[in-house]
Design an enzyme around this catalytic site. Structure first.
Site, PDB file in Angstrom:
ATOM      1  N   CYS B 162      -0.360  -3.375   2.595  1.00 32.19           N
ATOM      2  CA  CYS B 162      -1.622  -3.665   3.284  1.00 32.19           C
ATOM      3  C   CYS B 162      -2.817  -2.986   2.636  1.00 32.19           C
ATOM      4  O   CYS B 162      -3.941  -3.126   3.112  1.00 32.19           O
ATOM      5  CB  CYS B 162      -1.489  -3.284   4.750  1.00 32.19           C
ATOM      6  N   HIS B 301      -9.087   1.260   8.506  1.00 34.00           N
ATOM      7  CA  HIS B 301      -7.916   0.390   8.387  1.00 34.00           C
ATOM      8  C   HIS B 301      -7.633  -0.208   9.770  1.00 34.00           C
ATOM      9  O   HIS B 301      -7.439  -1.402   9.889  1.00 34.00           O
ATOM     10  CB  HIS B 301      -6.725   1.192   7.854  1.00 34.00           C
ATOM     11  N   GLU B 312      -5.141   7.655  11.892  1.00 38.00           N
ATOM     12  CA  GLU B 312      -6.387   7.460  11.147  1.00 38.00           C
ATOM     13  C   GLU B 312      -7.560   8.115  11.872  1.00 38.00           C
ATOM     14  O   GLU B 312      -8.409   8.769  11.251  1.00 38.00           O
ATOM     15  CB  GLU B 312      -6.650   5.958  10.930  1.00 38.00           C
ATOM     16  N   LYS B 330     -10.645  -5.747  12.134  1.00 41.39           N
ATOM     17  CA  LYS B 330      -9.370  -6.408  12.455  1.00 41.39           C
ATOM     18  C   LYS B 330      -9.299  -6.843  13.917  1.00 41.39           C
ATOM     19  O   LYS B 330      -8.458  -7.661  14.272  1.00 41.39           O
ATOM     20  CB  LYS B 330      -8.186  -5.497  12.119  1.00 41.39           C
ATOM     21  N   HIS B 335      -4.907  -8.821  11.086  1.00 44.03           N
ATOM     22  CA  HIS B 335      -4.581  -8.037   9.893  1.00 44.03           C
ATOM     23  C   HIS B 335      -4.163  -8.978   8.758  1.00 44.03           C
ATOM     24  O   HIS B 335      -3.082  -9.557   8.787  1.00 44.03           O
ATOM     25  CB  HIS B 335      -3.456  -7.065  10.240  1.00 44.03           C
ATOM     26  N   PHE B 393       2.213   0.015   4.040  1.00 42.09           N
ATOM     27  CA  PHE B 393       3.603   0.418   4.191  1.00 42.09           C
ATOM     28  C   PHE B 393       4.068   0.957   2.835  1.00 42.09           C
ATOM     29  O   PHE B 393       3.648   0.472   1.784  1.00 42.09           O
ATOM     30  CB  PHE B 393       4.484  -0.778   4.576  1.00 42.09           C
TER      31      PHE B 393
END
Lengths: 77, 405
Positions: B162, B301, B312, B330, B335, B393
């Site tokens: 991502c 993110h 985060e 998002k 996403h 990831f």
């Protein structure tokens, strides 16, 4: 048989219809070696015609392709 | 690397907000989620997604061309066309060996792979398409962009899950900074809304299972429970800022910092101490010759998963005590996975250019464990320095620092 082939080229491989003439060769149709393999698969699944991709690579133009299809069509009867 | 100064001279966007910069930017400013029930995912444990509305590859690329392209390449090519036009470039006139392409994608053409796997199982190997590999391979998107525009410089695809889109932009900046390229088309693309990948995400517990699609993606909200998967692409045309000025280009924004790192911790969980992400943010600030207090805005993110958003937010609160205004687009877009970092970099360029921070959709109640300032309405502000975070990831992190022209 020309019309059948033309329909396949236009519907399945998205070749512009005006490019499909008896004289057209594979370059005119932008039919590369991968496209020829696809065409061989489609002729088999749609029409039951066993024409290998190598055989299709050897033909010069649509007229020869139609002749080969007619020959195999008779042979498979 | 320090002293990064790369101009963004063109943008191209294909997002769940629509095809093009205008539709995409209007959608994130509006702040309404694009998520919807997805009939193609019927039977999957989670069947909601954010798809690009009105995307007609035959009309946009020509039926003959589109037939041989996986959707992940189709999306990227359309974005690349908009980006080169937006930059006012004539690809037939550019110095083609000096033009690079760097695109990020997490999965490449898995949609094609899945369909051909089905053909193999159902009909045998003789019915597998000869186009399986040219359509599926993840490197093909950069190759296809090179073919489309005649870009003969370095050509590569990067994959950091991502974070892929942000990593691609960072790698492109490195190619410009090292002098290997004079122009780079950089971005990200993803089209993984197919049953196998979505089943995998659902089995990981990564996807939201909230009933109402419209409020399922809710970054930083107390009731968030996972992300909503999306498709999309962004391409940015990048040039060294000094060259762009000399060429009289319109500069939409500048990339002034890039930080990349790995957590070296866990395959999916963020490091609770945030060591990797901290290093990436600090590296981006170091490039920009800036301090934490200089950061006025962060495009987070912010995936809407419980773990990411908490980790985060805690990291931002610790590293950036000046409380910059944070947003996660998002909430609107879902996403976009490997495309997300590039799309969000493009959104951040537009944020800095227009002086308006887009809102975080569906943020009704800020998670009480989270102590950051999150935009819930379009917020006008002058921004001199902003960050875009992307975490993948595998623990792969990419942070971009962006400044106005």
């Amino acid at each position: 048989m020309f019309e059948i082939l033309k329909n396949i080229l236009v519907d399945k491989l998205k070749v512009p219809p005006e490019q499909v003439t008896m004289e057209a060769n594979k370059d005119d149709l932008e039919l590369d070696s991968l496209g020829v393999v696809e065409l061989s698969m489609i002729l088999q699944t749609e029409l039951g015609l066993e024409i290998t991709d190598n055989e299709l690579l050897e033909v010069e133009n649509i007229a020869e392709m139609v002749a080969l299809m007619e020959e195999r069509s008779v042979a498979s009867r | 690397m320090t002293g990064l100064d790369v101009a963004v001279i063109g943008l191209g966007l294909v997002t769940p907000g629509g095809v093009g910069i205008e539709a995409s930017w209007a959608a994130v400013q509006k702040g309404t989620s694009t998520a919807a029930h997805d009939p193609e995912l019927a039977g999957n444990p989670v069947a909601i997604s954010c798809r690009v509305p009105g995307f007609d590859p035959d009309a946009l690329l020509g039926a003959r061309r589109a037939l041989r392209l996986d959707r992940y390449v189709q999306l990227a090519l359309v974005a690349a066309h908009e980006a080169t036009a937006d930059a006012g470039l004539d690809p037939s006139a550019w110095d083609d060996e000096r033009v690079g392409v760097v695109i990020g994608t997490a999965g490449g053409g898995l949609r094609t792979f899945e369909a051909q796997q089905q053909a193999l199982l159902d009909q045998g190997p003789s019915q597998v398409s000869p186009l399986l590999l040219p359509m599926y391979l993840p490197n093909m998107v950069a190759g296809q962009i090179a073919i489309e525009f005649g870009a003969r410089g370095p050509n590569l695809v990067v994959s950091t899950a991502c974070a892929s889109g942000a990593t691609a932009i960072g790698a492109a900046c490195d190619l410009l900074n090292s002098g290997r390229c004079d122009l780079v088309l950089a971005g990200g693309t993803e089209a993984l809304l197919e049953p196998l990948t979505m089943a995998g995400f659902a089995r990981m517990g990564a996807l939201s299972r909230l009933e109402d699609p419209g409020t399922a993606s809710r970054p930083f909200d107390a009731d968030r429970d996972g992300f909503v998967a999306a498709e999309g692409a962004a391409v940015l045309v990048l040039q060294r800022a000094a060259d762009a000025r000399a060429d009289g280009r319109r500069i939409r924004g500048r990339i002034v910092g890039y930080g990349a790192s790995a957590d070296a911790y866990h395959i999916t969980k963020p490091d609770p101490e945030g060591r990797g992400a901290t290093a990436a943010i600090q590296a981006a600030l170091s490039d920009a010759d800036a301090s934490a207090d200089d950061v006025q805005h962060v495009n987070a993110h912010g995936t809407s998963t419980p773990l990411n958003d908490l980790a985060e937010a805690q990291l931002l609160a610790k590293l950036l005590p000046g409380r910059p205004l944070v947003t996660s687009t998002k909430g609107v877009t879902g996403h976009m996975l490997g495309a997300a970092g590039a799309v969000e970099a493009a959104f951040l360029v537009l944020t800095v250019e227009t002086g308006t921070v887009p809102p975080t959709a569906n943020l009704a109640n800020l998670d009480p464990q989270i102590d950051i300032d999150v935009a819930t309405a379009p917020t006008p502000m002058r921004i001199d320095l902003a960050l875009s975070n992307s975490f993948g990831f595998g623990g792969q992190n990419a942070v971009l620092a962006i400044a106005p022209a």
